[in-house]
Design an enzyme around this catalytic site. Sequence first.
Site, PDB file in Angstrom:
ATOM      1  N   GLU A 117      -3.435   6.911   7.368  1.00 37.60           N
ATOM      2  CA  GLU A 117      -4.156   7.867   6.734  1.00 37.60           C
ATOM      3  C   GLU A 117      -5.112   8.679   7.403  1.00 37.60           C
ATOM      4  O   GLU A 117      -5.676   8.244   8.306  1.00 37.60           O
ATOM      5  CB  GLU A 117      -5.075   6.763   5.744  1.00 37.60           C
ATOM      6  CG  GLU A 117      -4.256   6.513   4.365  1.00 37.60           C
ATOM      7  CD  GLU A 117      -5.219   5.314   3.703  1.00 37.60           C
ATOM      8  OE1 GLU A 117      -6.312   5.109   4.205  1.00 37.60           O
ATOM      9  OE2 GLU A 117      -4.565   4.682   2.718  1.00 37.60           O
ATOM     10  N   ARG A 167      -5.627  -8.415  -9.601  1.00 39.45           N
ATOM     11  CA  ARG A 167      -6.367  -9.837  -9.832  1.00 39.45           C
ATOM     12  C   ARG A 167      -7.698  -9.576 -10.150  1.00 39.45           C
ATOM     13  O   ARG A 167      -8.172  -8.344 -10.091  1.00 39.45           O
ATOM     14  CB  ARG A 167      -6.239 -10.833  -8.686  1.00 39.45           C
ATOM     15  CG  ARG A 167      -6.692 -10.145  -7.357  1.00 39.45           C
ATOM     16  CD  ARG A 167      -6.988 -10.746  -5.998  1.00 39.45           C
ATOM     17  NE  ARG A 167      -7.133 -10.178  -4.963  1.00 39.45           N
ATOM     18  CZ  ARG A 167      -8.166  -9.651  -4.538  1.00 39.45           C
ATOM     19  NH1 ARG A 167      -9.531  -9.980  -5.148  1.00 39.45           N
ATOM     20  NH2 ARG A 167      -8.255  -8.851  -3.446  1.00 39.45           N
ATOM     21  N   HIS A 182     -14.623  -4.460   7.452  1.00 40.37           N
ATOM     22  CA  HIS A 182     -13.835  -4.070   6.183  1.00 40.37           C
ATOM     23  C   HIS A 182     -13.977  -5.184   5.149  1.00 40.37           C
ATOM     24  O   HIS A 182     -12.926  -5.234   4.302  1.00 40.37           O
ATOM     25  CB  HIS A 182     -12.267  -3.854   6.739  1.00 40.37           C
ATOM     26  CG  HIS A 182     -12.191  -2.655   7.607  1.00 40.37           C
ATOM     27  ND1 HIS A 182     -12.712  -1.474   7.566  1.00 40.37           N
ATOM     28  CD2 HIS A 182     -11.772  -2.722   8.935  1.00 40.37           C
ATOM     29  CE1 HIS A 182     -12.353  -0.787   8.517  1.00 40.37           C
ATOM     30  NE2 HIS A 182     -11.818  -1.498   9.584  1.00 40.37           N
ATOM     31  N   LYS A 242       0.806  -1.092   0.040  1.00 36.09           N
ATOM     32  CA  LYS A 242       0.024   0.210  -0.089  1.00 36.09           C
ATOM     33  C   LYS A 242       0.816   1.284  -0.042  1.00 36.09           C
ATOM     34  O   LYS A 242       0.654   2.345  -0.905  1.00 36.09           O
ATOM     35  CB  LYS A 242      -0.760  -0.028   1.268  1.00 36.09           C
ATOM     36  CG  LYS A 242      -1.978  -0.986   1.342  1.00 36.09           C
ATOM     37  CD  LYS A 242      -2.747  -0.971   2.365  1.00 36.09           C
ATOM     38  CE  LYS A 242      -3.578  -2.076   2.762  1.00 36.09           C
ATOM     39  NZ  LYS A 242      -4.621  -2.717   1.912  1.00 36.09           N
TER      40      LYS A 242
HETATM   41  P1  ADP Z   1      -7.560  -4.219   2.916  1.00 35.21           P
HETATM   42  O1  ADP Z   1      -6.625  -4.503   1.979  1.00 35.21           O
HETATM   43  O2  ADP Z   1      -7.198  -4.911   4.164  1.00 35.21           O
HETATM   44  O3  ADP Z   1      -8.982  -4.550   2.482  1.00 35.21           O
HETATM   45  P2  ADP Z   1      -8.116  -1.399   2.291  1.00 35.21           P
HETATM   46  O4  ADP Z   1      -7.278  -0.188   2.279  1.00 35.21           O
HETATM   47  O5  ADP Z   1      -8.575  -1.806   0.902  1.00 35.21           O
HETATM   48  O6  ADP Z   1      -7.764  -2.539   2.951  1.00 35.21           O
HETATM   49  O7  ADP Z   1      -9.318  -0.905   3.297  1.00 35.21           O
HETATM   50  C1  ADP Z   1     -10.386  -1.629   3.390  1.00 35.21           C
HETATM   51  C2  ADP Z   1     -11.767  -0.798   3.859  1.00 35.21           C
HETATM   52  O8  ADP Z   1     -11.614   0.101   4.814  1.00 35.21           O
HETATM   53  C3  ADP Z   1     -12.025   0.017   2.680  1.00 35.21           C
HETATM   54  O9  ADP Z   1     -13.124  -0.681   1.683  1.00 35.21           O
HETATM   55  C4  ADP Z   1     -12.734   1.213   3.023  1.00 35.21           C
HETATM   56  O10 ADP Z   1     -14.212   0.950   3.669  1.00 35.21           O
HETATM   57  C5  ADP Z   1     -12.097   1.333   4.582  1.00 35.21           C
HETATM   58  N1  ADP Z   1     -11.207   2.352   4.643  1.00 35.21           N
HETATM   59  C6  ADP Z   1      -9.835   2.189   3.812  1.00 35.21           C
HETATM   60  N2  ADP Z   1      -9.139   3.459   3.973  1.00 35.21           N
HETATM   61  C7  ADP Z   1      -9.989   4.397   4.566  1.00 35.21           C
HETATM   62  C8  ADP Z   1      -9.908   5.592   4.877  1.00 35.21           C
HETATM   63  N3  ADP Z   1      -8.607   6.671   4.551  1.00 35.21           N
HETATM   64  N4  ADP Z   1     -10.872   6.520   5.662  1.00 35.21           N
HETATM   65  C9  ADP Z   1     -12.075   5.541   5.833  1.00 35.21           C
HETATM   66  N5  ADP Z   1     -12.032   4.131   5.465  1.00 35.21           N
HETATM   67  C10 ADP Z   1     -11.218   3.623   4.928  1.00 35.21           C
END
Ligand code: ADP
Length: 667
Positions: A208, A299, A243, A124
């Site tokens: 973030e 993917r 999540h 990330k």
């Molecule tokens: P993972 O790879 O573990 O799935 P992600 O970075 O894709 O993690 O985030 C998973 C979920 O968390 C996202 O779909 C979103 O709903 C929430 N999320 C991620 N980043 C943020 C953020 N900065 N603020 C609010 N919600 C977030």
Amino acid sequence: MDRSKLYRRFRTLLIANRGEIACRVIRTARAMGLRTVAVYSEADRDAMHVALADEAVLLGPARARDSYLNVERLIEAARKTGAEAVHPGYGFLSENAEFAHACLDAGLVFVGPTAGMMTAMGSKSGSKALMEKAGVPLVPGYHGEAQDEATLAKAADKIGFPILVKASAGGGGRGMRIVRSAAELGPAIVSAKREAKAAFGDDRMLIEKYVDNPRHIEVQIIGDSHGNLLSLFERECTLQRRHQKVIEEAPSPTLNAAQRETVCAAARKAAGAVDYVGAGTIEFVSDGKDVFFIEMNTRLQVEHPVTELITGIDLVEWQLRVAFGEALPLRQDEIRLNGHAVEARVYAENPTKNFMPSVGRISTWRLPAETGGLRIDAGYREGDSVSPYYDAMLAKMIAWAPTRDVAIERLNRGLEDSDVRGIVTNIPFLSALITHQKVRANAIDTGFIERELAVLTQATPAPGELELCAAVAAVVNDERQAAQVDANSPWQTFGWMPVGRRQRHFAFRVGHGPEQKITLNYGSGPSTLVIGDRELAFAIAPKDGGFDLTLDGVKSSVAAVIDGHELYLRTRHGRFDLHWVDPFGGETEEQAGADKIAAPLPGTVVAVLAEEGATLEKGAPILTLEVMKMEQTLRAPYAGVLKSIKCKVGDIVQEGVELAVVEPSGE
Ligand code: ADP
């Protein structure tokens, strides 16, 4: 690198996966005239994907790391069967650069991007640095190398709370913590690091800004090895639990046309930054107005079917054509958005017990036909077993319609027309979720499910008059059908009863609720049902999966399954699970209500929380089991005395084994 080495025509495809995605890939590969090779673990000998493929190779024991994650075994399986290419599906090794590399080394085509692209986008932090350079909008945050506490704390302070601490190597929502104040930061980092280290072997963190009322919006992209890159519109996956996505739809009901074009252009820019080849997803978080890049998945995603239904494109076909080295068959301006699609993930899990996975044999698997805009991607059939070793997703149900409202209606109807028995599923939960008024109105954010959990997991309503009558009808109908095999049975004549009995009394109960009584009258005229002081004329016309019940002149369709004394009914009021209190079984309410304190799934005893001889309140904790990496506390089902504990910490216990005995107290 010379791309013709990576992507070229092949005739035999090995699918390095299991469950619905393996089945789904096999279906398209076969339609394209390819020979298919499945791989499986000892737990999956009789699995559906094995039956569907032309050939199948046993990888090893059930544990994923001994089978589906074993690179050597997979390469060996390809060699043994003459497979020339590998499709990784999603999960398992699908985003593992070493695996992509190993395939290349073994002379196999990897259906996906190169190892280099995966590495660039896999972290990330790394991908965010790349996106920053490419000018893709990011959530304000810190994704630097320095990981000491002071640097992280300073970064958090600058960004402003609330923030999100995230594992750079993360996935599946693990290693992620929301932090609302500076005081919470230290402990959150420590625990997120611990989780990330255990799950990914990498504890680097990024920070973030936590976007308020977040929505999840992602764009499907696909690139070929000739430099073409397309976006195939967006999906909205805001309905999540921990999540993890639960419901996905396309297009997003939140974006207007201009916002749609903005997010798709940002996604093309993001994927273009690594000259991406293959299918991929660019994920964004949105505050409902702007979108911010969060990560790329290199993917095919679970939710790809909603994109297929609105574009008419088979993404697996396109993945395979890209892997053949072909150019994408359409230009960006030829991709059309048509209608709306919604997908629900059907899981073997119990929403009323904290979504505990459910394992066992699927005794009934009745899903509606794939007509009228409904599509079902399943990985299981009747008689299959759900094992505790893998993700418990059974199938995906996807509905398409010209509008969102109708797509939701169709999906709900499809869910309501499903009957899966033998294991517990989240189907009623999914129905409640997609028909929730706020979901219909798109007034949601990623925290919606957690907030509305009580409403979404409400027990079925108490059965009314229709359901009690339907229950009697189900019993009588079942007895008649059972008797049909024996032409001489007196049950052939409806209404026949042993000499002298013109009435039959029934009692039904939902869970531990009160018994509800109903009487069946056999007269010289039509039979009637009596509930309290109401008497209703009724008639039954059996049909597939149930019967039509005519009650006081109104005919309605009832789906019914009877399993011993358990009745599963679906009437126009929804689903009802009823227990038929057997008048001859000598069953009393107390006996039927007595819960055994038994292992709900195979697990390890991690704590014993009460002592033998102790007096327990109803609900008092007795012991804790670790089941599928989740802790589950078993509690006293009623007030009483703990007679004995039949296990100790460290014991590995099988499903159904009695672990403790509680003797109910006097009253
Ligand atoms: P993972 O790879 O573990 O799935 P992600 O970075 O894709 O993690 O985030 C998973 C979920 O968390 C996202 O779909 C979103 O709903 C929430 N999320 C991620 N980043 C943020 C953020 N900065 N603020 C609010 N919600 C977030």
